[in-house]
Design a protein around this motif. Structure first.
Motif, mmCIF file in Angstrom:
data_model
loop_
_atom_site.group_PDB
_atom_site.id
_atom_site.type_symbol
_atom_site.label_atom_id
_atom_site.label_comp_id
_atom_site.label_asym_id
_atom_site.label_seq_id
_atom_site.Cartn_x
_atom_site.Cartn_y
_atom_site.Cartn_z
ATOM 1 N N HIS A 1 27.824 39.978 73.266
ATOM 2 C CA HIS A 1 27.558 39.388 71.684
ATOM 3 C C HIS A 1 25.156 39.620 72.506
ATOM 4 O O HIS A 1 25.304 38.241 72.375
ATOM 5 N N ASP B 1 34.540 41.750 63.884
ATOM 6 C CA ASP B 1 34.844 40.096 64.124
ATOM 7 C C ASP B 1 35.633 39.082 63.529
ATOM 8 O O ASP B 1 34.895 37.734 64.409
ATOM 9 N N HIS C 1 27.003 43.404 67.481
ATOM 10 C CA HIS C 1 25.983 42.367 66.339
ATOM 11 C C HIS C 1 24.797 43.410 65.939
ATOM 12 O O HIS C 1 24.256 43.799 65.555
ATOM 13 N N HIS D 1 36.120 43.904 68.528
ATOM 14 C CA HIS D 1 35.703 42.612 68.707
ATOM 15 C C HIS D 1 36.106 42.248 67.799
ATOM 16 O O HIS D 1 36.590 41.710 66.253
ATOM 17 N N HIS E 1 37.935 37.376 67.266
ATOM 18 C CA HIS E 1 38.145 36.264 68.065
ATOM 19 C C HIS E 1 40.072 35.175 66.901
ATOM 20 O O HIS E 1 39.008 34.272 66.913
HETATM 21 FE FE FE Z 1 32.088 37.783 67.724
#
Ligand code: FE
Ligand code: NIG
Length: 417
Positions: free
Chosen positions: A254, A328, A277, A84, A86
Motif C-alpha cells: 500500500h 479496495d 493506491h 485488491h 479487504h
Molecule cells: Fe487497501
C-alpha cells in the motif's frame, strides 16, 4: 460440460495468444470480435471468433451435448479481476463516514483509535463462521457484478490469533466460492493498541511468529504492508518484505496513498508484484515503475470516498507504464466491490479511455495477482470466466452508463452462476 454462446454482438478483449500485461499505448487498442461466438469446454475457453451458421453447426456436430446460450446481442466480456480487497471484515464504519462529512480527516479519525483499529476491535470478537458468511455474501454480490477473481487481505486482526483467523477464513472462501481467490497477509496494516510505541516488537511478531505458521499451513500467496506516515516506513517495508519472501510470499505494498512515503521504491526494490493506491506517486516513481516488474494498481473508489487527489494515471500511461484498476473493497475507505463503477471512475476522474480502463481492470489486474496466464482476456486455454451484458451499443457504453448494472449473466469456470 461444454457451452456455446452465440448471437454475441461484440466479444470484448480478445487475444490470439497470451499476453501477460499491457503497457502504455497498447492499452488503447482493445481487440474485439463482432457478430461472434464463444465455445467453452471443461471450464476453459476453447474457441471464439466471428460467427456463421457453418461454424456453429460444426461445433454442435462435433460436440452434440453442447449447451447453447443465446447472448441476445449482448456484449461478452472477460470477468473483472479485483486484485485488491479487504472483504473479510466485521461491522461497518458509517459513523466515521459521518465524522468525515462533518470535517474530520481519515488521519484524524485513525489517530483517535478509529479507522483500521476500530475494525480490528470488532473483528477480534467475531467468530470464524460469521466472518466467513459475511465475506461470502460480499463475494456473491461482486460475482453478480461480473467479478471472477479476487485477492483478499488480512489486516483487521493485528494479533497472532486474529490474523490467522482471517487467513483461515480466506482459505475456506477459496474452497467454497466459485471465484478464483488469492490471499494476502497484511499484518502490517496498523500498529495495534497493545504494541503502541513498540512497532519493532510488532514487526518481530509478524515475521517470527505468524509468518512461519502461514508457510506451514499454506495460508497466503502475498504479503502486504501499509507504507505510510504513522504506520510503517520505507525501511520497515524492505525488512518485512525480505522476511515475507523467505516464507514463500510475494510482496505487495500500500504505497503513497496519503503522502509520499517511499512505498513505491521499497516495493520495486523488494520485487513487489504490485504497488497500490499511488495518489502521491512522483515523476521519479513513474520512471522506476516503467522499468520494473511491479504493477501500479489504482483504486479510484477509495480515492473518491476519502476525497484524495487523483493519482497520476494519465502520466503513467503516457510514460508507457502498465496500469491496473481494482476496488479496495473495505469498510473504511471503499465500501463497494463494484468493478463496473471503478472502470467508470477511471474514465471520469483519470481520463482513461474505456479501452484503457477495461484492460486495466482485466489483464493488468490479473498480472497484479499472478493470474495473467489464467484469466483477464478472451484467449484460448484461459479459464472461462466471462459475463454477458444486456444489449448495448458499444463497450464504451459500459463505463459511460455509470451506476447501472448491465451485467446479465456470469459464467465462472464455464458454469452459469
Ligand atoms: Fe487497501
Ligand atoms: O486500502 N490504506 C490502508 N488500508 C485500507 C483502508 C483500511 C480501512 O480504513 O479500514 C485502504 O484504503
Amino acid at each position: 460440460m461444454s457451452t456455446l454462446i452465440y448471437n454475441i454482438n461484440t466479444l470484448v478483449h480478445t487475444e490470439q495468444s497470451l499476453k501477460s500485461r499491457y503497457f502504455g499505448e497498447e492499452m488503447a487498442a482493445l481487440a474485439c470480435a463482432n457478430n461472434a461466438f464463444l465455445y467453452i469446454s471443461e471450464g476453459k475457453i476453447t474457441d471464439f471468433g466471428t460467427s456463421n451458421p457453418e461454424i456453429l453447426n460444426q461445433i454442435q456436430n462435433q460436440d452434440p451435448g453442447v449447451k447453447l446460450v443465446d447472448a441476445e446481442k449482448g456484449h461478452v466480456f472477460p470477468c473483472w479481476v479485483d486484485s485488491h480487497t479487504h472483504i473479510v471484515f466485521a461491522g461497518n464504519r458509517e459513523l466515521e463516514f459521518e465524522d468525515r462529512i462533518k470535517g474530520l480527516s481519515y488521519e484524524e479519525i485513525a489517530l483517535r483509535g478509529g479507522g483500521i483499529l476500530n475494525s480490528a476491535e470488532v473483528l477480534r470478537e467475531s467468530s470464524e463462521d460469521d466472518l466467513f458468511q459475511s465475506a461470502l455474501g460480499r463475494l456473491n454480490e461482486m460475482k453478480k457484478l461480473g467479478t471472477g477473481a479476487v485477492e483478499i487481505k488480512s489486516g483487521y486482526g493485528l494479533s497472532f490469533e486474529s490474523e490467522l483467523k482471517m487467513l483461515r477464513v480466506i482459505k475456506r472462501l477459496k474452497k467454497e466460492s466459485p471465484l478464483i481467490i488469492k490471499a494476502t497477509f497484511l499484518g502490517a496494516h496498523a500498529i495495534p493498541e497493545e504494541f503502541k510505541g513498540r512497532k519493532r516488537d510488532y514487526l518481530q511478531m509478524l515475521m517470527h511468529e505468524i509468518m512461519p505458521v502461514i508457510q506451514e499451513e499454506g495460508l497466503a500467496e502475498f504479503c502486504d504492508i501499509f507504507c505510510e506516515k504513522n504506520y510503517f516506513s520505507h525501511e520497515d517495508t524492505l525488512e518485512l518484505m525480505a522476511a515475507a519472501k523467505d516464507y514463500g510470499m510475494t510482496p505487495k505494498v500500500h504505497a503513497e496513498q496519503l503522502s509520499h512515503s517511499g512505498g513505491i521504491s521499497a516495493g520495486i526494490k523488494s520485487g513487489a508484484i504490485s504497488v497500490d493506491h499511488l495518489e502521491f506517486a512522483s515523476d521519479v516513481d513513474i520512471q522506476s515503475l516503467k522499468n520494473s516488474g511491479t504493477m501500479p494498481v489504482l483504486l479510484p473508489g477509495a480515492q473518491l470516498f476519502l476525497g484524495l487527489q487523483n493519482p497520476p494515471a494519465r502520466k503513467m500511461i503516457d510514460a508507457g507504464c502498465s496500469v491496473a484498476l481494482s476496488t479496495d473493497f473495505n469498510p473504511g475507505s471503499c465500501p463497494s466491490g463494484n468493478m463496473n463503477q471503478m472502470v467508470s471512475l477511471a474514465c471520469i476522474l483519470y481520463k482513461m479511455t474505456p479501452s484503457e480502463a477495461i484492460i486495466a481492470a482485466t489483464s493488468n489486474s490479473a498480472y497484479a495477482m499472478n493470474l495473467e496466464e489464467s484469466v483477464g482476456s478472451i484467449c484460448r486455454g484461459k479459464i472461462a470466466n466471462v459475463f454477458i451484458t444486456s444489449e448495448i451499443s458499444s463497450y464504451a457504453f459500459l463505463p459511460y452508463s455509470f451506476g447501472s448494472n448491465l451485467v446479465k449473466k456470469v459464467f465462472l469456470k464455464g458454469e452459469l452462476q
